[in-house]
Design an enzyme around this catalytic site. Structure first.
Site, PDB file in Angstrom:
ATOM      1  N   ARG A   1      -4.740  -0.639 -59.914  1.00  0.00           N
ATOM      2  CA  ARG A   1      -4.292  -0.078 -58.640  1.00  0.00           C
ATOM      3  C   ARG A   1      -2.859   0.391 -58.816  1.00  0.00           C
ATOM      4  O   ARG A   1      -2.072  -0.245 -59.530  1.00  0.00           O
ATOM      5  CB  ARG A   1      -4.356  -1.122 -57.520  1.00  0.00           C
TER       6      ARG A   1
ATOM      7  N   ASP B   1      -4.945   6.207 -63.630  1.00  0.00           N
ATOM      8  CA  ASP B   1      -6.008   6.762 -62.800  1.00  0.00           C
ATOM      9  C   ASP B   1      -5.710   6.496 -61.323  1.00  0.00           C
ATOM     10  O   ASP B   1      -6.495   6.869 -60.464  1.00  0.00           O
ATOM     11  CB  ASP B   1      -7.333   6.073 -63.199  1.00  0.00           C
TER      12      ASP B   1
ATOM     13  N   GLU C   1      -1.587   6.789 -53.184  1.00  0.00           N
ATOM     14  CA  GLU C   1      -2.657   7.786 -53.375  1.00  0.00           C
ATOM     15  C   GLU C   1      -3.538   7.981 -52.144  1.00  0.00           C
ATOM     16  O   GLU C   1      -4.216   9.005 -52.021  1.00  0.00           O
ATOM     17  CB  GLU C   1      -3.558   7.369 -54.551  1.00  0.00           C
TER      18      GLU C   1
ATOM     19  N   HIS D   1      -8.189   8.899 -59.634  1.00  0.00           N
ATOM     20  CA  HIS D   1      -9.027   7.722 -59.328  1.00  0.00           C
ATOM     21  C   HIS D   1     -10.508   8.025 -59.613  1.00  0.00           C
ATOM     22  O   HIS D   1     -11.365   7.892 -58.726  1.00  0.00           O
ATOM     23  CB  HIS D   1      -8.837   7.277 -57.869  1.00  0.00           C
TER      24      HIS D   1
HETATM   25  P1  NAI Z   1     -12.423  -8.925 -62.012  1.00  0.00           P
HETATM   26  O1  NAI Z   1     -12.267  -9.704 -60.746  1.00  0.00           O
HETATM   27  O2  NAI Z   1     -13.659  -9.103 -62.817  1.00  0.00           O
HETATM   28  O3  NAI Z   1     -11.178  -9.238 -62.989  1.00  0.00           O
HETATM   29  C1  NAI Z   1      -9.847  -9.280 -62.554  1.00  0.00           C
HETATM   30  C2  NAI Z   1      -9.114 -10.244 -63.483  1.00  0.00           C
HETATM   31  O4  NAI Z   1      -7.731 -10.200 -63.133  1.00  0.00           O
HETATM   32  C3  NAI Z   1      -9.588 -11.702 -63.311  1.00  0.00           C
HETATM   33  O5  NAI Z   1      -9.926 -12.263 -64.563  1.00  0.00           O
HETATM   34  C4  NAI Z   1      -8.392 -12.403 -62.698  1.00  0.00           C
HETATM   35  O6  NAI Z   1      -8.271 -13.735 -63.144  1.00  0.00           O
HETATM   36  C5  NAI Z   1      -7.242 -11.531 -63.223  1.00  0.00           C
HETATM   37  N1  NAI Z   1      -6.026 -11.705 -62.459  1.00  0.00           N
HETATM   38  C6  NAI Z   1      -5.865 -12.078 -61.162  1.00  0.00           C
HETATM   39  N2  NAI Z   1      -4.570 -12.171 -60.870  1.00  0.00           N
HETATM   40  C7  NAI Z   1      -3.891 -11.864 -62.003  1.00  0.00           C
HETATM   41  C8  NAI Z   1      -2.508 -11.786 -62.322  1.00  0.00           C
HETATM   42  N3  NAI Z   1      -1.548 -12.113 -61.429  1.00  0.00           N
HETATM   43  N4  NAI Z   1      -2.176 -11.405 -63.567  1.00  0.00           N
HETATM   44  C9  NAI Z   1      -3.116 -11.114 -64.500  1.00  0.00           C
HETATM   45  N5  NAI Z   1      -4.433 -11.198 -64.253  1.00  0.00           N
HETATM   46  C10 NAI Z   1      -4.813 -11.550 -63.021  1.00  0.00           C
HETATM   47  O7  NAI Z   1     -12.199  -7.412 -61.616  1.00  0.00           O
HETATM   48  P2  NAI Z   1     -12.608  -6.119 -62.448  1.00  0.00           P
HETATM   49  O8  NAI Z   1     -13.979  -5.706 -62.077  1.00  0.00           O
HETATM   50  O9  NAI Z   1     -12.285  -6.324 -63.878  1.00  0.00           O
HETATM   51  O10 NAI Z   1     -11.615  -5.028 -61.805  1.00  0.00           O
HETATM   52  C11 NAI Z   1     -10.216  -5.167 -61.922  1.00  0.00           C
HETATM   53  C12 NAI Z   1      -9.548  -4.189 -60.990  1.00  0.00           C
HETATM   54  O11 NAI Z   1      -9.785  -2.848 -61.438  1.00  0.00           O
HETATM   55  C13 NAI Z   1     -10.103  -4.190 -59.548  1.00  0.00           C
HETATM   56  O12 NAI Z   1      -9.511  -5.208 -58.759  1.00  0.00           O
HETATM   57  C14 NAI Z   1      -9.724  -2.819 -59.063  1.00  0.00           C
HETATM   58  O13 NAI Z   1      -8.452  -2.859 -58.459  1.00  0.00           O
HETATM   59  C15 NAI Z   1      -9.664  -1.983 -60.334  1.00  0.00           C
HETATM   60  N6  NAI Z   1     -10.753  -1.001 -60.385  1.00  0.00           N
HETATM   61  C16 NAI Z   1     -10.423   0.317 -60.538  1.00  0.00           C
HETATM   62  C17 NAI Z   1     -11.415   1.278 -60.579  1.00  0.00           C
HETATM   63  C18 NAI Z   1     -11.086   2.726 -60.780  1.00  0.00           C
HETATM   64  O14 NAI Z   1     -11.946   3.582 -60.531  1.00  0.00           O
HETATM   65  N7  NAI Z   1      -9.880   3.079 -61.218  1.00  0.00           N
HETATM   66  C19 NAI Z   1     -12.819   0.926 -60.420  1.00  0.00           C
HETATM   67  C20 NAI Z   1     -13.070  -0.488 -60.338  1.00  0.00           C
HETATM   68  C21 NAI Z   1     -12.057  -1.414 -60.306  1.00  0.00           C
END
Ligand code: NAI
Length: 329
Positions: A234, A258, A263, A295
């Site tokens: 994000r 991205d 945005e 995005h």
């Molecule tokens: P997920 O929930 O599987 O993984 C997120 C990881 O971040 C978890 O392992 C969590 O422990 C870790 N985390 C939480 N707080 C943290 C911190 N302070 N420092 C470091 N790590 C921390 O989520 P996923 O599916 O991997 O997605 C991650 C992010 O990617 C989403 O929250 C979303 O914002 C973004 N995203 C972007 C997309 C795009 O089109 N650009 C599409 C899908 C997701």
């Protein structure tokens, strides 16, 4: 169920809307973004379906509640645009799509990284104008380098696996992953150690109060000067002004993203005729060592199909008086 879908684009019509209608739902789709001025349009609907650019603040949720809405279905993984506490207080159920294709996002992060490192976007533009020179196109081998991953969830792990395939050493920072769930072959370290030792860095954590401007001027001081930073998480995980300053002082090699912290009112729209008012984004786009996409990391055929399926499942669960694992409130 009567469902009002905000922020729709042609691809939503072809996948999500058609499938919800086939399942017997009464669907109204608008291209408008959900915000205080548009929340009343969902009057009489049981559910609204939102995307990452929609503003689901406490005020908007109150407007939706007054309009009779009982369910909010986010067709995305991230929910940083939703005031979950306010939804709980108002009794509005909230469901999302936590996993639709981590591969789609990780592969896009890799595309950004490779393009930034090897200047593919600049080479393409040059060749269009018959400039076949190599000046300014120098990159570095990824093989043997260190990749740092911030956030080792679904997407971070996919990204790490691809980087291992390139022959990189992978370091990770994730304060919430228990030791027994750590990925094999990856060294988990403090944020500062990952940042200081990495040649390429990928942000894959959610946006929340802990990660807002996680990448700030202080952290950027630790960066290896040639390092490339990729952000598909994000925009507000990064202090964009601090990243620009680091690039301009040659303490960061490049930034590919991205996402952008402001945005919401700009991305997903064609502003080429009307323009847009965001001096910081304009500055960012003028910087030669920046590569931005609008995005689109989630935007693959597989991901769209999975988003539609999970959204249908979420609606079906709610209709049956149940909550599946995708419900957050
Ligand atoms: P997920 O929930 O599987 O993984 C997120 C990881 O971040 C978890 O392992 C969590 O422990 C870790 N985390 C939480 N707080 C943290 C911190 N302070 N420092 C470091 N790590 C921390 O989520 P996923 O599916 O991997 O997605 C991650 C992010 O990617 C989403 O929250 C979303 O914002 C973004 N995203 C972007 C997309 C795009 O089109 N650009 C599409 C899908 C997701």
């Amino acid at each position: 169920m009567r469902i009002f879908i905000y922020s729709t684009h042609p691809h939503d019509q072809q996948t999500l809307v058609v499938r919800l209608e086939q399942a017997g739902h009464d669907v109204t789709a608008t291209t408008q973004r959900l915000e205080p001025a548009t929340s009343g349009e969902a009057i009489g609907c049981d559910a609204v379906c939102t995307f990452v650019c929609d503003e689901v603040s406490a005020t908007v949720l109150q407007g939706l509640r007054d309009a009779g809405v009982k369910l909010l279905i986010q067709r995305a993984a991230g929910v940083d645009n939703i005031d979950l506490a306010a939804a709980r207080k108002l009794g509005i159920a909230v469901a999302r799509v936590p996993e639709y294709s981590p591969h789609a996002v990780a592969e896009h992060a890799i595309a950004l990284l490779l393009s930034l490192n090897r200047h593919i976007h600049q080479a393409y533009q040059r060749m269009q104008r018959a400039d076949f020179s190599l000046d300014g196109l120098l990159g570095f081998d990824l093989y043997g380098k260190t990749a740092g991953v911030i956030g080792m969830g679904r997407i971070g792990r996919c990204f790490a696996a691809i980087m291992q395939g390139f022959g990189c050493r992978v370091l990770a920072y994730d304060p919430l992953v228990a030791a027994e769930h750590r990925m094999a072959g990856v060294r988990y370290e403090t944020l500062e150690t990952v940042w200081a030792e990495s040649d390429v860095l990928s942000l894959n954590c959610p946006l929340n109060p802990d990660t807002h401007h996680l990448v700030n001027a202080d952290l950027l001081k630790l960066t290896r000067p040639h390092a490339l930073l990729v952000n598909t998480s994000r925009g507000a995980v990064v202090d964009t002004s601090a990243v620009l300053a680091a690039l301009r002082s040659d303490s960061l090699g490049g930034y590919a993203a991205d996402v952008y912290e402001d945005e919401a009112c700009i991305f997903f729209r064609n502003c080429s005729d009307c323009g847009y008012d965001d001096p910081l984004l304009k500055d960012l786009l003028r910087e030669p060592r920046v590569l931005l996409t609008p995005h689109q990391a989630f935007f693959t055929e597989e991901a769209l199909a999975n988003i539609a399926t999970a959204t249908l499942d979420n609606v079906a669960a709610f209709s049956a008086g149940q909550r599946n694992a995708n419900f957050l409130a």
